[in-house]
Scaffold this motif. Structure first.
Motif, PDB file in Angstrom:
ATOM      1  N   LEU A  58       0.846  -1.200   0.000  1.00 35.58           N
ATOM      2  CA  LEU A  58       0.000   0.000   0.000  1.00 35.58           C
ATOM      3  C   LEU A  58       0.877   1.243   0.000  1.00 35.58           C
ATOM      4  O   LEU A  58       2.015   1.208   0.467  1.00 35.58           O
ATOM      5  N   THR A  59       0.303   2.358  -0.463  1.00 33.06           N
ATOM      6  CA  THR A  59       0.992   3.631  -0.294  1.00 33.06           C
ATOM      7  C   THR A  59       0.733   4.118   1.129  1.00 33.06           C
ATOM      8  O   THR A  59      -0.218   3.676   1.790  1.00 33.06           O
ATOM      9  N   GLN A  60       1.571   5.047   1.585  1.00 33.37           N
ATOM     10  CA  GLN A  60       1.349   5.611   2.916  1.00 33.37           C
ATOM     11  C   GLN A  60      -0.024   6.277   2.979  1.00 33.37           C
ATOM     12  O   GLN A  60      -0.718   6.174   3.990  1.00 33.37           O
ATOM     13  N   GLN A  61      -0.443   6.935   1.894  1.00 34.26           N
ATOM     14  CA  GLN A  61      -1.747   7.601   1.868  1.00 34.26           C
ATOM     15  C   GLN A  61      -2.885   6.587   1.988  1.00 34.26           C
ATOM     16  O   GLN A  61      -3.890   6.850   2.639  1.00 34.26           O
ATOM     17  N   GLU A  62      -2.737   5.435   1.365  1.00 36.14           N
ATOM     18  CA  GLU A  62      -3.755   4.387   1.499  1.00 36.14           C
ATOM     19  C   GLU A  62      -3.841   3.889   2.941  1.00 36.14           C
ATOM     20  O   GLU A  62      -4.929   3.609   3.451  1.00 36.14           O
ATOM     21  N   ILE A  63      -2.698   3.809   3.604  1.00 32.58           N
ATOM     22  CA  ILE A  63      -2.684   3.395   5.013  1.00 32.58           C
ATOM     23  C   ILE A  63      -3.371   4.455   5.872  1.00 32.58           C
ATOM     24  O   ILE A  63      -4.151   4.126   6.772  1.00 32.58           O
ATOM     25  N   VAL A  64      -3.118   5.717   5.585  1.00 33.99           N
ATOM     26  CA  VAL A  64      -3.802   6.814   6.289  1.00 33.99           C
ATOM     27  C   VAL A  64      -5.313   6.638   6.152  1.00 33.99           C
ATOM     28  O   VAL A  64      -6.056   6.721   7.135  1.00 33.99           O
ATOM     29  N   ARG A  89      10.053   0.213   2.236  1.00 30.78           N
ATOM     30  CA  ARG A  89       9.439   1.397   1.611  1.00 30.78           C
ATOM     31  C   ARG A  89      10.160   1.655   0.298  1.00 30.78           C
ATOM     32  O   ARG A  89      11.368   1.842   0.286  1.00 30.78           O
ATOM     33  N   VAL A  90       9.408   1.635  -0.797  1.00 29.78           N
ATOM     34  CA  VAL A  90      10.002   1.899  -2.110  1.00 29.78           C
ATOM     35  C   VAL A  90       9.205   2.994  -2.806  1.00 29.78           C
ATOM     36  O   VAL A  90       8.007   3.148  -2.568  1.00 29.78           O
ATOM     37  N   THR A  91       9.879   3.730  -3.670  1.00 24.60           N
ATOM     38  CA  THR A  91       9.214   4.801  -4.413  1.00 24.60           C
ATOM     39  C   THR A  91       8.115   4.220  -5.287  1.00 24.60           C
ATOM     40  O   THR A  91       8.303   3.185  -5.943  1.00 24.60           O
ATOM     41  N   ASN A  92       6.978   4.858  -5.271  1.00 27.04           N
ATOM     42  CA  ASN A  92       5.824   4.443  -6.064  1.00 27.04           C
ATOM     43  C   ASN A  92       6.121   4.734  -7.537  1.00 27.04           C
ATOM     44  O   ASN A  92       6.349   5.887  -7.901  1.00 27.04           O
ATOM     45  N   THR A  93       6.119   3.713  -8.374  1.00 24.26           N
ATOM     46  CA  THR A  93       6.422   3.912  -9.799  1.00 24.26           C
ATOM     47  C   THR A  93       5.333   4.720 -10.502  1.00 24.26           C
ATOM     48  O   THR A  93       5.600   5.367 -11.508  1.00 24.26           O
ATOM     49  N   GLU A  94       4.100   4.688  -9.980  1.00 21.21           N
ATOM     50  CA  GLU A  94       3.001   5.441 -10.594  1.00 21.21           C
ATOM     51  C   GLU A  94       3.035   6.912 -10.207  1.00 21.21           C
ATOM     52  O   GLU A  94       2.468   7.760 -10.884  1.00 21.21           O
ATOM     53  N   ASP A  95       3.686   7.223  -9.071  1.00 18.75           N
ATOM     54  CA  ASP A  95       3.739   8.589  -8.567  1.00 18.75           C
ATOM     55  C   ASP A  95       5.036   8.704  -7.776  1.00 18.75           C
ATOM     56  O   ASP A  95       5.111   8.277  -6.630  1.00 18.75           O
ATOM     57  N   ARG A  97       6.371  10.775  -6.052  1.00 17.14           N
ATOM     58  CA  ARG A  97       6.385  11.522  -4.791  1.00 17.14           C
ATOM     59  C   ARG A  97       5.939  10.672  -3.602  1.00 17.14           C
ATOM     60  O   ARG A  97       6.123  11.065  -2.469  1.00 17.14           O
ATOM     61  N   SER A  98       5.320   9.526  -3.865  1.00 20.49           N
ATOM     62  CA  SER A  98       4.824   8.718  -2.748  1.00 20.49           C
ATOM     63  C   SER A  98       5.617   7.418  -2.629  1.00 20.49           C
ATOM     64  O   SER A  98       6.372   7.056  -3.515  1.00 20.49           O
ATOM     65  N   LEU A  99       5.412   6.759  -1.507  1.00 25.49           N
ATOM     66  CA  LEU A  99       6.113   5.500  -1.230  1.00 25.49           C
ATOM     67  C   LEU A  99       5.114   4.367  -1.149  1.00 25.49           C
ATOM     68  O   LEU A  99       3.978   4.547  -0.707  1.00 25.49           O
TER      69      LEU A  99
END
Length: 155
Positions: A58-64, A89-95, A97-99
């Motif tokens: 999941l992205t950190q935002q999805e966890i939020v 934690r890896v950089t999101n390939t779709e965005d 700026r997010s992990l």
């Protein structure tokens, strides 16, 4: 919409948000103490592990969104878990700026050790309730959460 008439001198102990907060804090403290003592985890760290274990990467935002914890709390928990080699934690390939967060093999092992202990404590806390009462409580809590989200979305 049902409204309950309340006097301006309403008792705090009968104010639903207050009662929910007390109950939540009491139950959370029981389980948090066990996480901390046996596994060295804070409640927010365990929530991140549990959500990622259940939902996968999941992205950190999805966890939020899933946990209702704020961004800073999730970010700090993720950093601690990454240092402990429980989370990747890896950089999101779709965005860029997010992990994206995922459990390491060690994180997955920890989850499989903690979950039974958490379920055991939950059972102990719920011991005085029947299965029907537990089911009804879960239903009422889901409906309250939905209603609160609806009110928040209007503001």
């Amino acid at each position: 919409m049902t409204t309950v008439a309340r006097s301006p001198h309403h008792k705090l102990d009968e104010f639903l948000p207050y009662r929910l907060s007390l109950a939540s804090n009491a139950v959370s403290q029981v389980i948090a103490r066990a996480y901390e003592e046996h596994f060295g985890l804070k409640t927010h760290e365990w929530r991140v592990i549990a959500v990622v274990a259940q939902d996968g990467e999941l992205t950190q935002q999805e966890i939020v969104g899933r946990t209702k914890m704020d961004k800073v709390t999730v970010s700090r928990a993720a950093q601690v878990l990454e240092r402990r080699k429980l989370l990747r934690r890896v950089t999101n390939t779709e965005d860029g700026r997010s992990l994206r967060l995922s459990l390491t093999a060690e994180g997955q092992k920890l989850y499989t050790r903690v979950m039974p202990a958490a379920l055991e404590l939950e059972a102990e806390v719920l011991q005085g309730l029947s299965e029907r009462e537990i089911s009804e409580l879960q239903d009422v809590l889901r409906r309250l959460e939905t209603a609160a989200e609806r009110v928040l979305s209007r503001r």
